[in-house]
Motif scaffolding. Sequence first.
Motif, PDB file in Angstrom:
ATOM      1  N   UNK A 351       0.843  -1.208   0.000  1.00  0.00           N
ATOM      2  CA  UNK A 351       0.000   0.000   0.000  1.00  0.00           C
ATOM      3  C   UNK A 351       0.871   1.248   0.000  1.00  0.00           C
ATOM      4  N   UNK A 352       1.956   1.231   0.773  1.00  0.00           N
ATOM      5  CA  UNK A 352       2.856   2.385   0.800  1.00  0.00           C
ATOM      6  C   UNK A 352       3.478   2.612  -0.567  1.00  0.00           C
ATOM      7  N   UNK A 353       3.849   1.542  -1.255  1.00  0.00           N
ATOM      8  CA  UNK A 353       4.397   1.680  -2.606  1.00  0.00           C
ATOM      9  C   UNK A 353       3.360   2.269  -3.553  1.00  0.00           C
ATOM     10  N   UNK A 354       2.104   1.833  -3.402  1.00  0.00           N
ATOM     11  CA  UNK A 354       1.032   2.349  -4.258  1.00  0.00           C
ATOM     12  C   UNK A 354       0.775   3.829  -3.999  1.00  0.00           C
ATOM     13  N   UNK A 355       0.988   4.267  -2.761  1.00  0.00           N
ATOM     14  CA  UNK A 355       0.739   5.664  -2.407  1.00  0.00           C
ATOM     15  C   UNK A 355       1.902   6.578  -2.765  1.00  0.00           C
ATOM     16  N   UNK A 356       3.035   5.990  -3.135  1.00  0.00           N
ATOM     17  CA  UNK A 356       4.224   6.803  -3.439  1.00  0.00           C
ATOM     18  C   UNK A 356       4.600   6.758  -4.904  1.00  0.00           C
ATOM     19  N   UNK A 357       3.607   6.541  -5.759  1.00  0.00           N
ATOM     20  CA  UNK A 357       3.835   6.687  -7.189  1.00  0.00           C
ATOM     21  C   UNK A 357       4.152   5.423  -7.945  1.00  0.00           C
ATOM     22  N   UNK A 381      -4.234  -3.658   7.608  1.00  0.00           N
ATOM     23  CA  UNK A 381      -4.032  -2.390   6.902  1.00  0.00           C
ATOM     24  C   UNK A 381      -5.068  -1.369   7.364  1.00  0.00           C
ATOM     25  N   UNK A 382      -4.702  -0.107   7.325  1.00  0.00           N
ATOM     26  CA  UNK A 382      -5.596   0.966   7.752  1.00  0.00           C
ATOM     27  C   UNK A 382      -6.617   1.271   6.669  1.00  0.00           C
ATOM     28  N   UNK A 383      -7.871   1.489   7.084  1.00  0.00           N
ATOM     29  CA  UNK A 383      -8.954   1.711   6.122  1.00  0.00           C
ATOM     30  C   UNK A 383      -8.716   2.953   5.279  1.00  0.00           C
ATOM     31  N   UNK A 384      -8.225   4.029   5.895  1.00  0.00           N
ATOM     32  CA  UNK A 384      -8.042   5.275   5.138  1.00  0.00           C
ATOM     33  C   UNK A 384      -6.954   5.112   4.075  1.00  0.00           C
ATOM     34  N   UNK A 385      -5.937   4.276   4.339  1.00  0.00           N
ATOM     35  CA  UNK A 385      -4.911   4.031   3.332  1.00  0.00           C
ATOM     36  C   UNK A 385      -5.439   3.142   2.218  1.00  0.00           C
ATOM     37  N   UNK A 386      -6.234   2.135   2.588  1.00  0.00           N
ATOM     38  CA  UNK A 386      -6.832   1.256   1.569  1.00  0.00           C
ATOM     39  C   UNK A 386      -7.696   2.066   0.616  1.00  0.00           C
ATOM     40  N   UNK A 387      -8.505   2.978   1.166  1.00  0.00           N
ATOM     41  CA  UNK A 387      -9.413   3.773   0.345  1.00  0.00           C
ATOM     42  C   UNK A 387      -8.665   4.575  -0.703  1.00  0.00           C
ATOM     43  N   UNK A 388      -7.494   5.106  -0.345  1.00  0.00           N
ATOM     44  CA  UNK A 388      -6.726   5.926  -1.277  1.00  0.00           C
ATOM     45  C   UNK A 388      -5.902   5.088  -2.238  1.00  0.00           C
ATOM     46  N   UNK A 434     -17.460   7.567  -4.113  1.00  0.00           N
ATOM     47  CA  UNK A 434     -18.334   6.947  -3.114  1.00  0.00           C
ATOM     48  C   UNK A 434     -17.696   5.688  -2.538  1.00  0.00           C
ATOM     49  N   UNK A 435     -17.012   4.920  -3.396  1.00  0.00           N
ATOM     50  CA  UNK A 435     -16.282   3.741  -2.920  1.00  0.00           C
ATOM     51  C   UNK A 435     -15.237   4.149  -1.888  1.00  0.00           C
ATOM     52  N   UNK A 436     -14.445   5.183  -2.198  1.00  0.00           N
ATOM     53  CA  UNK A 436     -13.404   5.630  -1.273  1.00  0.00           C
ATOM     54  C   UNK A 436     -14.008   6.100   0.041  1.00  0.00           C
ATOM     55  N   UNK A 437     -15.139   6.809  -0.021  1.00  0.00           N
ATOM     56  CA  UNK A 437     -15.758   7.314   1.206  1.00  0.00           C
ATOM     57  C   UNK A 437     -16.211   6.162   2.102  1.00  0.00           C
ATOM     58  N   UNK A 438     -16.837   5.149   1.499  1.00  0.00           N
ATOM     59  CA  UNK A 438     -17.338   4.034   2.299  1.00  0.00           C
ATOM     60  C   UNK A 438     -16.201   3.193   2.868  1.00  0.00           C
ATOM     61  N   UNK A 439     -15.154   2.970   2.078  1.00  0.00           N
ATOM     62  CA  UNK A 439     -14.029   2.183   2.576  1.00  0.00           C
ATOM     63  C   UNK A 439     -13.347   2.905   3.724  1.00  0.00           C
ATOM     64  N   UNK A 440     -13.116   4.204   3.580  1.00  0.00           N
ATOM     65  CA  UNK A 440     -12.465   4.977   4.634  1.00  0.00           C
ATOM     66  C   UNK A 440     -13.296   4.980   5.905  1.00  0.00           C
ATOM     67  N   UNK A 441     -14.621   4.914   5.765  1.00  0.00           N
ATOM     68  CA  UNK A 441     -15.503   4.909   6.933  1.00  0.00           C
ATOM     69  C   UNK A 441     -15.632   3.528   7.554  1.00  0.00           C
TER      70      UNK A 441
END
Length: 640
Positions: A351-357, A381-388, A434-441
């Motif tokens: 997930x960290x690799x996915x968030x860093x380009x 894994x953290x929900x807010x990171x999964x959502x992004x 909407x997918x990102x909002x629900x996953x983060x929540x």
Amino acid sequence: MRLYRPRVISTHDRASRADFSRTDPAVVALLDERWARRFGVLPLCLDDGALLVATSNPLDLDAERAVAFATGHRVRWAEAPAAEIAQQIARWYPEVGTRAEPAALPVEVQHLGFDSSSRERTADESASAIQLVDQLLAEGIQAGASDIHIEPEEQGIAVRHRIDGVLRQSRLLARALAPSLVSRVKILSGLDIADRMRPQDGRARIAVRGTVVDLRVSTLPASHGEKIVVRVLDASTGLRTLDAIGFADADVTRIRSLLDQREGLVLVTGPTGSGKTTTLYAALREVQARGVNVVTVEDPIEYRLPGIVQVQVHEKAGLTFGAALRSIMRQDPDVILVGEIRDRETAEIAIQAALTGHLVLSTLHTNDAASAIARLVDIGAASYQIATAVKGVVAQRLVRRLCAACAGTGCRECGDVGYRGRRAIAEILVASPEFERRVAAGAPPESVAEAARANGCIPLWESGLALVRRGETSIDELRRVAAEPARQVMEPPAAARPVEGPTRIGWTSARSGAVSGALRAQLLAAASTLSGQVEIVQLGAATPGGAPESTTPAEGTAPRPLDAVVTLAALGNPGHASLELPEWCVSPTRPPLVVALAPEGATGEHLRLLGHDANVVLPATTHGRVVLATVLALLRWRGG
């Protein structure tokens, strides 16, 4: 003293007369020509599990043992004159220059990639064990098997092939062959032949008729001896493009839209054998054309990909998925493939690799696309990171195609199973706001799936059902690989919806004739006795004997949706079970109750498809008065 008593060989005295009209070409191919000519015998057919073989000397024990060993079947003699057998041998085993079927020629198997120690050990092996293993491997590879199972049983050694995802029995060998057979396979794959109490894994490379094939070998100590499973990794069939895997055109477009992302996490989910690795390799071939640095970490590496750096996990040496990913991040990668996300460490780094380009591709073992999110949360894994990070999830299965030669009835082309080849069905989730909002929540999988469907995600079952309706596969095959969605049965609401005007019931028929006309007349007659409380609305052309009625509301009147629809299905294509209604007939908040009438002679598959599209299925012989009473009772039950 007499050394041999008549009763020892008395069973051969009862040999039946050979009937050459029963000769099966597939059975003849079981025995090599040199053995047939040497002993003057000819295989005829398989009879009650035994190989029926024509011979002029049923007392030849050497011939019986040799034929049993060469074919892997118990031998039963059928007697015939030697001259007649010679004629039949000349017919079924013609000279090489005039042979009609190349498949009858001996298959050459070359062993590649041995080290010097393996070569030295093979010198002490018996030639028969080498030939037997070569024959088993060649048969499995030529049959298109993805796995070859060699299983010791009480009766013998069972050889099975996994073809199109299903195990098929190939042959049964004598138990006495087990030690030499296992030793030969172990030597071939570089394993320890002296260690029979621990599982072992190895690899081998062979060439069958010039085609190089990699083998992944696994041994397992069992109650009757060591079981061997050989995974066949044929690059010519395993390395496919997305178009060749068999996805629907719309699915290929959605997958390519995910691969167009320059960063993010794309997951492929499904059980073992669902084609996840093949899909990932096909995806790598797509992104490789961009001129990017692609690095993979796998356990094991199934196919070698030119131009791509592939790292093999070695946990005993400390090279885990997490450790490999940390090192890969310092290798300036653009695209990273992680064979499987198994633990929290791997998930967090991916997930960290996915968030860093970086574009990260990986797999998970979940039943559907939405469950992949819950799986990542369970791992830690953290929900807010999964959502992004997550840009999409591809849940897939492989369904067998109905054989084109026999339309599923079974023939020689498909091995009498009715299926030949496979294609993919998929459920593709593409991230949305909407997918990102629900996953983060931290929403449950059901809520995530609802957001995915709103963004165009088609469930696996519906994807497979489309193939069933087109006649490409069967409903039974779809049920084998995908779970049929359970219908929710709810209690009626406390306060029933007020009825505005008469109950409106639509009537439509996919067939014409006396049955359709009679049912319509019975419905109209039964409705007329209810003093205007029920209105029968004709949908489409009227049946013979009845005047057509409009399928749209009269101009200037407010349309009111239908409360129920009664449809008379037709025989033939099960796809006729699908019911399409005009928009004005269907309420956006309350779909009509659907009652399907199945005609006489409907098949089980037809009935199952009707049951999927309708709330109730009744026989077409049901009287219209009973049909109407059933509809009204169900409407009252659900508060309509």
